[in-house]
Write a protein that holds these residues in place. Structure first.
Motif, short mmCIF file in Angstrom:
data_model
loop_
_atom_site.label_atom_id
_atom_site.label_comp_id
_atom_site.label_asym_id
_atom_site.label_seq_id
_atom_site.Cartn_x
_atom_site.Cartn_y
_atom_site.Cartn_z
N VAL A 20 -73.49 49.69 60.85
CA VAL A 20 -74.48 50.76 61.03
C VAL A 20 -75.47 50.38 62.13
N SER A 21 -75.87 49.12 62.20
CA SER A 21 -76.78 48.66 63.25
C SER A 21 -76.16 48.81 64.63
N PHE A 22 -74.87 48.50 64.74
CA PHE A 22 -74.18 48.69 66.01
C PHE A 22 -74.19 50.16 66.42
N ALA A 23 -73.92 51.04 65.47
CA ALA A 23 -73.93 52.48 65.76
C ALA A 23 -75.31 52.94 66.21
N VAL A 24 -76.36 52.44 65.56
CA VAL A 24 -77.73 52.81 65.94
C VAL A 24 -78.04 52.31 67.35
N ASP A 25 -77.70 51.06 67.64
CA ASP A 25 -77.94 50.52 68.98
C ASP A 25 -77.17 51.29 70.04
N ASP A 26 -75.94 51.64 69.74
CA ASP A 26 -75.10 52.35 70.68
C ASP A 26 -75.64 53.76 70.96
N ILE A 27 -76.05 54.46 69.93
CA ILE A 27 -76.56 55.82 70.14
C ILE A 27 -77.90 55.80 70.86
N LEU A 28 -78.69 54.73 70.67
CA LEU A 28 -79.94 54.61 71.42
C LEU A 28 -79.67 54.50 72.92
N LEU A 29 -78.64 53.78 73.30
CA LEU A 29 -78.26 53.69 74.71
C LEU A 29 -77.85 55.05 75.25
N PHE A 30 -77.09 55.79 74.46
CA PHE A 30 -76.68 57.13 74.87
C PHE A 30 -77.89 58.05 75.02
N LEU A 31 -78.83 57.95 74.07
CA LEU A 31 -80.03 58.81 74.14
C LEU A 31 -80.92 58.48 75.33
N ASP A 32 -80.83 57.25 75.84
CA ASP A 32 -81.59 56.91 77.05
C ASP A 32 -81.18 57.78 78.23
N THR A 33 -79.92 58.19 78.26
CA THR A 33 -79.43 59.00 79.38
C THR A 33 -79.20 60.46 78.99
N PRO A 35 -81.42 62.44 76.53
CA PRO A 35 -82.50 62.55 75.55
C PRO A 35 -82.60 63.89 74.82
N CYS A 36 -81.95 64.91 75.32
CA CYS A 36 -82.04 66.24 74.69
C CYS A 36 -80.80 66.59 73.87
N CYS A 37 -79.88 65.68 73.74
CA CYS A 37 -78.65 65.93 72.99
C CYS A 37 -78.96 65.98 71.49
N GLN A 38 -78.94 67.16 70.93
CA GLN A 38 -79.28 67.35 69.52
C GLN A 38 -78.29 66.66 68.57
N GLU A 39 -77.03 66.65 68.93
CA GLU A 39 -76.02 65.98 68.11
C GLU A 39 -76.29 64.47 68.05
N ALA A 40 -76.65 63.90 69.19
CA ALA A 40 -76.95 62.47 69.23
C ALA A 40 -78.23 62.17 68.45
N LEU A 41 -79.23 63.02 68.57
CA LEU A 41 -80.47 62.83 67.81
C LEU A 41 -80.22 62.90 66.31
N SER A 42 -79.38 63.83 65.90
CA SER A 42 -79.03 63.96 64.49
C SER A 42 -78.29 62.71 64.00
N PHE A 43 -77.35 62.24 64.80
CA PHE A 43 -76.59 61.03 64.48
C PHE A 43 -77.54 59.85 64.33
N TYR A 44 -78.48 59.72 65.28
CA TYR A 44 -79.45 58.63 65.23
C TYR A 44 -80.27 58.69 63.94
N ARG A 45 -80.78 59.86 63.62
CA ARG A 45 -81.59 59.99 62.41
C ARG A 45 -80.80 59.59 61.15
N GLU A 46 -79.57 60.06 61.07
CA GLU A 46 -78.72 59.77 59.91
C GLU A 46 -78.45 58.27 59.78
N TYR A 47 -78.02 57.64 60.86
CA TYR A 47 -77.66 56.23 60.80
C TYR A 47 -78.87 55.32 60.72
N SER A 48 -79.96 55.71 61.33
CA SER A 48 -81.18 54.93 61.23
C SER A 48 -81.69 54.92 59.79
N SER A 49 -81.62 56.07 59.15
CA SER A 49 -82.02 56.17 57.76
C SER A 49 -81.10 55.34 56.86
N GLU A 50 -79.80 55.41 57.10
CA GLU A 50 -78.86 54.60 56.32
C GLU A 50 -79.13 53.11 56.52
#
Length: 94
Positions: A20-33, A35-50
């Motif tokens: 889960v930590s790898f997924a969070v780190d990976d999606i943070l890199l994606f969000l850096d480029t 930042p408005c991707c709602q699907e990525a933001l949702s994924f981040y929220r879900e996995y960060s919470s988990e």
């Protein structure tokens, strides 16, 4: 080396935290480029919470992995330095 079937609950929980930590780190890199991707933001929220839930569960049962979870243990004392760190083999490094 242990087979996948002989892993303890502690090892399984730690493995899930790593995944889960790898997924969070990976999606943070994606969000850096992207930042408005709602699907990525949702994924981040879900996995960060988990990840937060898993980290608290680990701290309650085995001791904190990070200083952020040091107070999540089942005791009323400061236990941060009392347990072996995850990379230490219990009983051999202390």
């Amino acid at each position: 080396m242990m087979s996948q079937n002989s892993c303890t609950s502690k090892e399984k929980l730690l493995q899930r935290i790593y995944e889960v930590s790898f997924a969070v780190d990976d999606i943070l890199l994606f969000l850096d480029t992207h930042p408005c991707c709602q699907e990525a933001l949702s994924f981040y929220r879900e996995y960060s919470s988990e990840r937060q839930k898993l980290m608290k569960e680990y701290a309650r049962h085995y001791g904190p992995l990070t200083i952020d979870d040091a107070l999540e243990t089942d005791t009323n004392s400061w236990r941060w330095m009392e347990q072996p760190f995850p990379w230490e083999q219990e009983g051999e490094c202390r």
